[in-house]
Motif scaffolding. Structure first.
Motif, PDB file in Angstrom:
ATOM      1  N   LEU A 505      40.105  37.728  26.840  1.00  0.00           N
ATOM      2  CA  LEU A 505      39.453  38.225  28.062  1.00  0.00           C
ATOM      3  C   LEU A 505      40.244  39.400  28.619  1.00  0.00           C
ATOM      4  N   GLY A 506      41.579  39.325  28.484  1.00  0.00           N
ATOM      5  CA  GLY A 506      42.447  40.383  28.994  1.00  0.00           C
ATOM      6  C   GLY A 506      42.523  41.601  28.103  1.00  0.00           C
ATOM      7  N   GLY A 507      41.864  41.549  26.943  1.00  0.00           N
ATOM      8  CA  GLY A 507      41.853  42.713  26.057  1.00  0.00           C
ATOM      9  C   GLY A 507      41.259  43.931  26.743  1.00  0.00           C
ATOM     10  N   LYS A 508      41.771  45.112  26.417  1.00  0.00           N
ATOM     11  CA  LYS A 508      41.413  46.341  27.138  1.00  0.00           C
ATOM     12  C   LYS A 508      39.921  46.601  27.159  1.00  0.00           C
ATOM     13  N   LYS A 509      39.224  46.307  26.072  1.00  0.00           N
ATOM     14  CA  LYS A 509      37.797  46.616  25.990  1.00  0.00           C
ATOM     15  C   LYS A 509      36.910  45.380  26.079  1.00  0.00           C
ATOM     16  N   SER A 510      37.437  44.292  26.583  1.00  0.00           N
ATOM     17  CA  SER A 510      36.593  43.113  26.744  1.00  0.00           C
ATOM     18  C   SER A 510      35.605  43.342  27.875  1.00  0.00           C
ATOM     19  N   PHE A 511      34.522  42.579  27.863  1.00  0.00           N
ATOM     20  CA  PHE A 511      33.527  42.701  28.930  1.00  0.00           C
ATOM     21  C   PHE A 511      34.164  42.471  30.291  1.00  0.00           C
ATOM     22  N   TYR A 512      35.176  41.615  30.325  1.00  0.00           N
ATOM     23  CA  TYR A 512      35.818  41.251  31.592  1.00  0.00           C
ATOM     24  C   TYR A 512      36.751  42.358  32.081  1.00  0.00           C
ATOM     25  N   SER A 513      37.635  42.808  31.214  1.00  0.00           N
ATOM     26  CA  SER A 513      38.616  43.833  31.605  1.00  0.00           C
ATOM     27  C   SER A 513      37.982  45.198  31.822  1.00  0.00           C
ATOM     28  N   SER A 514      36.834  45.428  31.243  1.00  0.00           N
ATOM     29  CA  SER A 514      36.180  46.730  31.386  1.00  0.00           C
ATOM     30  C   SER A 514      35.588  46.937  32.773  1.00  0.00           C
ATOM     31  N   TYR A 515      35.450  45.866  33.535  1.00  0.00           N
ATOM     32  CA  TYR A 515      34.819  45.978  34.856  1.00  0.00           C
ATOM     33  C   TYR A 515      35.665  45.309  35.937  1.00  0.00           C
ATOM     34  N   LEU A 516      36.960  45.671  35.954  1.00  0.00           N
ATOM     35  CA  LEU A 516      37.849  45.138  36.984  1.00  0.00           C
ATOM     36  C   LEU A 516      37.624  45.863  38.312  1.00  0.00           C
ATOM     37  N   ARG A 517      37.953  45.199  39.392  1.00  0.00           N
ATOM     38  CA  ARG A 517      37.833  45.788  40.722  1.00  0.00           C
ATOM     39  C   ARG A 517      38.807  46.964  40.870  1.00  0.00           C
ATOM     40  N   PRO A 518      38.384  48.054  41.490  1.00  0.00           N
ATOM     41  CA  PRO A 518      39.322  49.156  41.723  1.00  0.00           C
ATOM     42  C   PRO A 518      40.422  48.781  42.723  1.00  0.00           C
ATOM     43  N   ASP A 519      40.137  47.788  43.575  1.00  0.00           N
ATOM     44  CA  ASP A 519      41.120  47.361  44.581  1.00  0.00           C
ATOM     45  C   ASP A 519      41.822  46.067  44.175  1.00  0.00           C
ATOM     46  N   ILE A 520      41.928  45.820  42.885  1.00  0.00           N
ATOM     47  CA  ILE A 520      42.416  44.535  42.390  1.00  0.00           C
ATOM     48  C   ILE A 520      43.811  44.194  42.910  1.00  0.00           C
ATOM     49  N   ASP A 521      44.641  45.207  43.132  1.00  0.00           N
ATOM     50  CA  ASP A 521      46.013  44.950  43.567  1.00  0.00           C
ATOM     51  C   ASP A 521      46.107  44.537  45.027  1.00  0.00           C
ATOM     52  N   SER A 522      45.042  44.754  45.782  1.00  0.00           N
ATOM     53  CA  SER A 522      45.090  44.415  47.208  1.00  0.00           C
ATOM     54  C   SER A 522      44.144  43.277  47.586  1.00  0.00           C
ATOM     55  N   VAL A 523      43.560  42.623  46.586  1.00  0.00           N
ATOM     56  CA  VAL A 523      42.630  41.520  46.863  1.00  0.00           C
ATOM     57  C   VAL A 523      43.376  40.335  47.460  1.00  0.00           C
ATOM     58  N   SER A 524      42.796  39.732  48.474  1.00  0.00           N
ATOM     59  CA  SER A 524      43.422  38.602  49.152  1.00  0.00           C
ATOM     60  C   SER A 524      43.676  37.442  48.191  1.00  0.00           C
ATOM     61  N   HIS A 525      44.772  36.770  48.432  1.00  0.00           N
ATOM     62  CA  HIS A 525      45.117  35.561  47.665  1.00  0.00           C
ATOM     63  C   HIS A 525      44.042  34.486  47.833  1.00  0.00           C
ATOM     64  N   HIS A 526      43.286  34.566  48.936  1.00  0.00           N
ATOM     65  CA  HIS A 526      42.286  33.548  49.234  1.00  0.00           C
ATOM     66  C   HIS A 526      40.898  33.882  48.682  1.00  0.00           C
ATOM     67  N   GLU A 527      40.753  35.010  47.987  1.00  0.00           N
ATOM     68  CA  GLU A 527      39.461  35.349  47.379  1.00  0.00           C
ATOM     69  C   GLU A 527      39.149  34.345  46.279  1.00  0.00           C
ATOM     70  N   ARG A 528      38.062  33.607  46.441  1.00  0.00           N
ATOM     71  CA  ARG A 528      37.739  32.516  45.512  1.00  0.00           C
ATOM     72  C   ARG A 528      36.939  32.975  44.308  1.00  0.00           C
ATOM     73  N   HIS A 529      35.961  33.847  44.542  1.00  0.00           N
ATOM     74  CA  HIS A 529      34.939  34.076  43.523  1.00  0.00           C
ATOM     75  C   HIS A 529      35.135  35.346  42.695  1.00  0.00           C
ATOM     76  N   ASN A 530      35.695  36.372  43.288  1.00  0.00           N
ATOM     77  CA  ASN A 530      35.790  37.661  42.597  1.00  0.00           C
ATOM     78  C   ASN A 530      37.162  38.313  42.747  1.00  0.00           C
ATOM     79  N   PRO A 531      38.234  37.622  42.373  1.00  0.00           N
ATOM     80  CA  PRO A 531      39.560  38.217  42.547  1.00  0.00           C
ATOM     81  C   PRO A 531      39.839  39.389  41.606  1.00  0.00           C
ATOM     82  N   HIS A 532      39.202  39.398  40.439  1.00  0.00           N
ATOM     83  CA  HIS A 532      39.471  40.440  39.441  1.00  0.00           C
ATOM     84  C   HIS A 532      38.303  41.397  39.254  1.00  0.00           C
TER      85      HIS A 532
END
Length: 640
Positions: A505-532
């Motif tokens: 899933l963490g592979g550079k071109k996986s469906f998951y890693s290809s669509y990470l949040r641009p603000d991923i580094d500042s997402v709240s620790h309490h975000e349940r559904h869409n942290p990445h």
């Protein structure tokens, strides 16, 4: 909200203009408003529906409303709940009517959370949506109407639709530009007419119906139940309502009558007199009448739902049918939901614009099924009262090995469809089938009971972090995300497969890693559904007791980050009596080796794969998402 001047001098840009604030328009507006879109929403009425109109919420729609957090506001009105349908017919000997049988509104062979139909006045349902819209900054602009529009991408590729709006009294006008225009105007859609889209009538027979809502005084014993009543004097459908009200549908005329006229009408008093004859020997009197109407019903379907995938139709603008099956509002909700998440996927850069073509393909096919069913359903009620023994058979028979007679078959098919659980979308890029470009041998593992294009099966599980027993299918709210359910089987068996899945899933071109949040580094620790990622929520379900699961030990990242979505499959379920892991068993997944289920944002299954060691599972999902996503996914060659 009215215009501030007789003619706005500058155009405003919106993501979408929605015309009509009935069920379909409100559902679309509510979804898109929650997801941050700029909406111009107009309605030609000065206020929401005051009385009458649609009132039936089916079990699947109640699931949806709960998933949106709106169910409790609707149930706060204490609506009527229909658990059974009663049939009344003339006795074999003598006059009057007798009960020939009852059956469950949503029989036990349908795995429904809410096995009943909810009856509530449409205006109250509309106000629940309107209140939610206001929380998200959207006001319905009333009473305004659409005067004209043009869709031309060459003059403005970003906002290609020019829309001319006007206050109904003609004193104020406004011109706006939008990315999309949606008509939820109802059967007399001006947008549909402007597009030149025709309505095809499926059945030449048209009926004129009288409908009356009110509070009655009666000794009829089943007045609090849904009833179909046949007598020598005619037929009635009884629908219980909130606030001690009852709705009666009475057929006044049919195009098969010698003196047929689609303009045939009747007064409320005449309909009441007919009802008294039909209900004899029981008595009925009206304490008050809240609403009364006479209207013709014909089964029609729009030839197209869109021309250019910028201007869309939905709800009654696309399909008209009888009120007997209680499908109008429910079909409208699902029209809107289907379009909303696809617009969202396109506008956020996740999916190719081509997925918008699946709106018409999926929803028109459902409407065709609805009209065919409605025709059969209406004839079943009007031509042949069921015998008591058939009603009993329909109520009790659940053994698939027993051959059904035509009536029982119709009943079963009908109940699944009317409940909402029978909706089935055909294969396309979103709903895997053997002709899909994703060809991995891991797809569609042997034994799976999940069907792509169908709603995900209900299951109870225990949430590991807090030991709460929850409904798995409700755990991810309607937020525009795909839901990736990793059924992780027995931890000792799948430890390596789960670790490999998480790693790839963490592979550079996986469906998951290809669509990470641009603000991923500042997402709240309490975000349940869409942290990445805003497009995916990961859920992990182990075939183990909760006390046997340690998240730090058993769940690799990024799955572990979704700590609120890690579950123990340790709840007993009467539908799989001998299963050690009921959720796995209900899905038809190996209770030791598990599997992966991708569920679309609207709750329908997209694809099912095995959970295998190596990169194969993620490769298969890359192939699936690669069929409609905007980025190239996966490596040129699958990792070994």
């Amino acid at each position: 909200m009215e215009g501030q001047s007789s003619q706005r001098s500058t155009s405003s840009n919106y993501d979408i203009v929605i015309v009509g604030a009935g069920p379909v328009g409100l559902m679309l507006s509510t979804c898109l408003a929650r997801w941050g879109y700029r909406i111009k929403h107009i309605d030609n009425r000065a206020e929401p529906t005051p009385t009458g109109r649609a009132d039936g919420i089916q079990p699947r729609s109640l699931d949806l409303l709960r998933n949106m957090g709106l169910k409790s506001a609707i149930m706060a009105h204490n609506p009527a709940r229909v658990f059974e349908v009663a049939f009344w017919d003339p006795p074999k000997n003598g006059k009057g009517i007798v009960r020939t049988g009852t059956w469950a509104s949503c029989p036990s062979f349908i795995d429904a959370r809410y096995p009943f139909t909810t009856l509530l006045h449409q205006g109250r349902i509309e106000r629940v949506f309107i209140s939610d819209l206001e929380k998200n900054g959207v006001q319905i602009q009333r009473p305004w109407t659409i005067k004209d529009f043009k869709s031309n991408g060459t003059s403005d590729s970003e906002y290609p639709v020019e829309v001319h709006l006007e206050h109904v009294d003609g004193t104020h006008r406004e011109t706006v530009r939008a990315k999309y225009l949606f008509s939820g105007e109802g059967a007399r859609s001006s947008v549909r007419d402007k597009l030149g889209i025709k309505i095809t009538h499926k059945d030449p027979i048209t009926h004129v119906w009288g409908v009356i809502d009110g509070v009655v005084n009666t000794d009829f014993p089943d007045i609090k139940m849904k009833c179909t009543i046949h007598s020598e004097h005619g037929s009635i459908m009884v629908i219980p309502r909130e606030d001690n009200m009852v709705r009666l549908y009475i057929q006044i005329a049919s195009s098969t009558d010698p003196d047929w006229s689609p303009r045939k009408t009747a007064t409320a008093e005449e309909v009441q007199a007919s009802a008294k004859k039909i209900l004899h020997p029981y008595l009925i009197e009206w304490e008050r009448v809240e609403w009364y109407s006479v209207y013709p019903i014909g089964q029609g379907i729009s030839d197209k739902y869109t021309i250019d995938h910028r201007v869309f139709l939905g709800g009654d603008a696309c399909h008209t049918h009888s009120p007997k099956a209680g499908q109008g509002m429910n079909t409208a909700f699902l029209d809107a939901l289907n379009l909303a998440w696809k617009i969202h996927a396109v506008e956020t850069g996740f999916a190719d614009r081509a997925i918008l073509t699946t709106y018409e393909a999926e929803r028109k096919d459902v409407a065709e099924t609805l009209l065919s069913f409605d025709n059969k359903y209406a004839k079943l009620f009007s031509q042949r009262p069921p015998a008591a023994k058939e009603v009993q058979a329909a109520s009790e028979q659940t053994n698939a090995q027993t051959e059904d007679n035509e009536f029982v078959k119709t009943f079963k098919e009908g109940c699944e469809f009317t409940s909402g659980y029978g909706v089935a979308y055909k294969p396309n890029a979103l709903n895997w089938s053997p002709v899909h470009r994703a060809k991995s041998p891991l797809i569609n593992p042997k034994g799976t009971k999940l069907r792509t294009g169908r709603i995900m099966i209900n299951a109870d599980v225990t949430r590991v972090v807090d030991a709460n027993v929850v409904h798995l299918e409700q755990e991810v709210p309607l937020n525009g995300s795909f839901r990736i359910y990793v059924f992780a089987g027995k931890p000792s068996v799948t430890r390596k497969a789960l670790k490999d899945f998480a790693s790839h899933l963490g592979g550079k071109k996986s469906f998951y890693s290809s669509y990470l949040r641009p603000d991923i580094d500042s997402v709240s620790h309490h975000e349940r559904h869409n942290p990445h990622s805003l497009f995916f929520t990961l859920c992990t379900v182990f075939a183990a007791r909760r006390d046997q699961i340690e998240i730090v030990r058993d769940v690799p990242n990024p799955l572990a980050r979704y700590r609120d979505h890690i579950y123990a499959d340790d709840r007993w379920d009467r539908r799989v009596l001998d299963a050690n892991a009921a959720a796995h068993a209900k899905m038809g997944l190996d209770q030791e080796r598990g599997g992966v289920v991708v569920v679309r944002p609207d709750g329908y299954v997209g694809i099912v794969t095995s959970l295998a060691e190596g990169s194969g599972t993620v490769d298969a999902l890359n192939e699936y998402f690669g069929a409609f996503c905007t980025k190239k996914l996966g490596d040129t060659m699958a990792q070994l």
